[in-house]
Design an enzyme around this catalytic site. Structure first.
Site, PDB file in Angstrom:
ATOM      1  N   ASP A 105       0.840  -1.194   0.000  1.00 57.75           N
ATOM      2  CA  ASP A 105       0.000   0.000   0.000  1.00 57.75           C
ATOM      3  C   ASP A 105       0.878   1.248   0.000  1.00 57.75           C
ATOM      4  O   ASP A 105       0.901   2.038   0.946  1.00 57.75           O
ATOM      5  CB  ASP A 105      -0.947  -0.004   1.191  1.00 57.75           C
ATOM      6  N   VAL A 229     -13.587   7.407   2.977  1.00 58.12           N
ATOM      7  CA  VAL A 229     -13.858   8.830   2.765  1.00 58.12           C
ATOM      8  C   VAL A 229     -14.858   9.195   3.852  1.00 58.12           C
ATOM      9  O   VAL A 229     -15.896   8.549   3.981  1.00 58.12           O
ATOM     10  CB  VAL A 229     -14.451   9.105   1.371  1.00 58.12           C
ATOM     11  N   HIS A 351       1.581   8.326   4.807  1.00 53.08           N
ATOM     12  CA  HIS A 351       2.064   7.758   6.071  1.00 53.08           C
ATOM     13  C   HIS A 351       2.559   6.324   5.879  1.00 53.08           C
ATOM     14  O   HIS A 351       2.701   5.581   6.838  1.00 53.08           O
ATOM     15  CB  HIS A 351       0.992   7.829   7.178  1.00 53.08           C
ATOM     16  N   SER A 397     -10.896   5.890  14.914  1.00 55.78           N
ATOM     17  CA  SER A 397     -11.583   4.772  14.281  1.00 55.78           C
ATOM     18  C   SER A 397     -12.885   5.275  13.664  1.00 55.78           C
ATOM     19  O   SER A 397     -13.331   6.396  13.925  1.00 55.78           O
ATOM     20  CB  SER A 397     -11.877   3.690  15.309  1.00 55.78           C
ATOM     21  N   HIS A 419      -0.326   7.785  12.655  1.00 57.03           N
ATOM     22  CA  HIS A 419      -1.231   7.978  11.517  1.00 57.03           C
ATOM     23  C   HIS A 419      -2.658   7.619  11.890  1.00 57.03           C
ATOM     24  O   HIS A 419      -3.541   7.588  11.039  1.00 57.03           O
ATOM     25  CB  HIS A 419      -0.756   7.152  10.321  1.00 57.03           C
TER      26      HIS A 419
END
EC number: 6.5.1.-
Length: 510
Positions: A105, A229, A351, A397, A419
């Site tokens: 990623d 998002v 990050h 979260s 992060h």
């Protein structure tokens, strides 16, 4: 925090990680931050790289231009076990790269926009927004056409190059990209979202042809896991001066994006996992923890150069991906509220990436695995953040508060911050139990997924409904550490200072 015998507390916010490899390793965590023993074990096993890389140098001396070494390690408060390298690890090396330190990623990161809406606008229109967002993100509503040469520009030159290459493109979302001022806001993106690459690695079929525009299934995709998002509001201002400078006024609706390079990064990361295994000297055993190195010396110069090109290809894609996810959010809001919806970029930064940087006056390879840059105002000279420091985006979260902080350039942390909150339960553990907490969470919070959970026919299909709810449950708040102790540690250690608290209004999950 119960102290692990392998840890020595230095002060309220710092812990030394004792290890047999004599690597200077500091964990930033106050007494309220839980630290899992398995993550400490994984970290100490990672530090065996110190001996492994020296063995490689002895077996193949021309692999390195300089004596290879782990220079220093810092660990952020959201530290938790991953696959060989814990999330929250900041690793500075000399003479070699560790591709597995960031995995597939590549340039996973955060992006934050302010909008012209207020939170009451969102809460009064949740159903309309959910319908608009689902169409844009999951039902073929995204429309991001490019030619082969335009994709080539994106991969080799990032946002600067692709915005220039599409200046006369008037289809799909491109007119909205320009209306929202993407080109004027590049200095609000880490390294302007534009990393140089000499070639495009392994993506020829993906790039399409130059005789027509084509659309692909990657750009504008959120990805899975903890990517999202999220529509949020500025709940509390904690530093009025910086908040005002960054446009973060109480009640303002914001758009926060967390994603990376999705399938493109998977291709690049997977390739280099194979490369580092193949070039490991045959006479040496494979490292016990399965973590291999990529030397930057003469023997493997070509592999190293290709690595940096592939890394930058994926990173450039991730910057463009986050940009489009934000534009899609504005497009969805405009379907509901009309053209009065505008937005401004606060910041965008990775990050999960590798930098050539300087630590203690020496150039190093700086790997941040789930750790965001948190540089002070001096390091941000020439950017809009020269008077304050780097924006640090720390999401909570799903359904919990997130924070925007300002970096302080802390040397011991190598100017790196958390992060996020960090997992306290694995995804498997989160699936077992917590049924009442999850039921209440789903009643109180709006989650937009590819499956419309409002539909009667979906609710009559327990197989479909159960699978989607299981995916959401893995990312529910009870699976994560509390964000408060993490932010308090960053503040107390002088890593970053809180600017605003953001509370979520609705989340879009892949």
């Amino acid at each position: 925090m119960p102290i692990d015998p392998r840890l020595t507390r230095l002060d309220e916010n710092r812990v030394r990680v004792n290890n047999p490899h004599n690597v200077d390793t500091t964990l930033f965590a106050n007494e309220q931050v839980p630290v899992e023993s398995a993550a400490v074990t994984e970290l100490i096993e990672l530090l065996a790289l110190q001996e492994n890389v020296q063995q490689v140098a002895e077996a193949a001396p021309d692999s390195f231009d300089q004596a290879p070494e782990i220079v220093r390690v810092a660990v952020t408060p959201d530290f938790h076990k991953a696959r060989g390298i814990p999330v929250g690890t900041v690793l500075a090396t000399r003479g070699f790269v560790v591709p597995q330190a960031i995995g597939s990623d590549i340039n996973c990161g955060m992006r934050l926009h302010t909008t012209t809406l207020k939170s009451d606008d969102i809460s009064a229109n949740l159903d309309g927004l959910e319908t608009a967002f689902r169409h844009l993100y999951f039902e073929g509503g995204r429309n991001i056409p490019m030619t082969r040469s335009q994709r080539h520009a994106m991969f080799t030159g990032g946002l600067e190059a692709v915005l220039d290459a599409t200046a006369n493109l008037h289809e799909g979302l491109w007119p909205l990209v320009r209306e929202l001022g993407a080109e004027d806001q590049l200095d609000r993106i880490e390294r302007r979202g534009s990393l140089p690459a000499g070639r495009v690695f392994g993506l020829s079929d993906f790039m399409g042809t130059d005789d027509r525009l084509s659309r692909d299934g990657q750009i504008g995709s959120i990805g899975g896991g903890n990517h999202f998002v999220e529509i949020q509001r500025v709940e509390k201002v904690l530093d009025g001066t910086v908040a005002h400078a960054w446009g973060l006024k109480p009640g303002t609706v914001t758009i926060m994006i967390h994603t990376g390079s999705v399938g493109v990064g998977h291709l690049c990361g997977g390739h280099y996992r194979d490369v580092v295994r193949k070039i490991h000297p045959e006479k040496l055993k494979h490292p016990a923890n399965g973590v291999f190195v990529l030397p930057e010396g003469a023997r493997h110069r070509e592999h190293a150069e290709t690595f940096w090109d592939a890394l930058h290809n994926a990173a450039n894609f991730a910057y463009a991906n986050r940009m489009f996810l934000a534009v899609m959010a504005v497009a969805g809001m405009r379907e509901v509220f009309g053209d009065r919806v505008g937005c401004d970029l606060v910041y965008d930064a990775p990050h999960n990436f590798v930098w050539k940087d300087e630590v203690d006056g020496e150039e190093v390879v700086l790997h941040r695995k789930g750790a965001t840059p948190a540089r002070g105002f001096e390091a941000m000279a020439g950017t809009p953040f020269a008077h304050y420091g780097e924006p640090v985006l720390v999401p909570g979260s799903m359904g919990a508060s997130s924070f925007v902080l300002v970096g302080q350039g802390n040397a011991e942390s190598m100017a790196s911050a958390s992060h996020g909150a960090g997992r306290t339960l694995s995804r498997g553990e989160a699936m077992r139990g917590f049924d009442e907490e999850f039921r209440k969470f789903m009643e109180e919070f709006r989650v937009v997924t590819p499956t419309d959970l409002r539909r009667a026919d979906v609710r009559q299909r327990p197989d479909i409904l159960g699978k989607k709810l299981e995916e959401i449950k893995q990312e529910a708040p009870f699976a994560y550490k509390g964000i408060g102790p993490v932010v308090n540690t960053l503040t107390g250690a002088g890593i970053a200072r809180p600017v605003v608290e953001l509370t979520p209004l609705m989340t879009i999950k892949g």
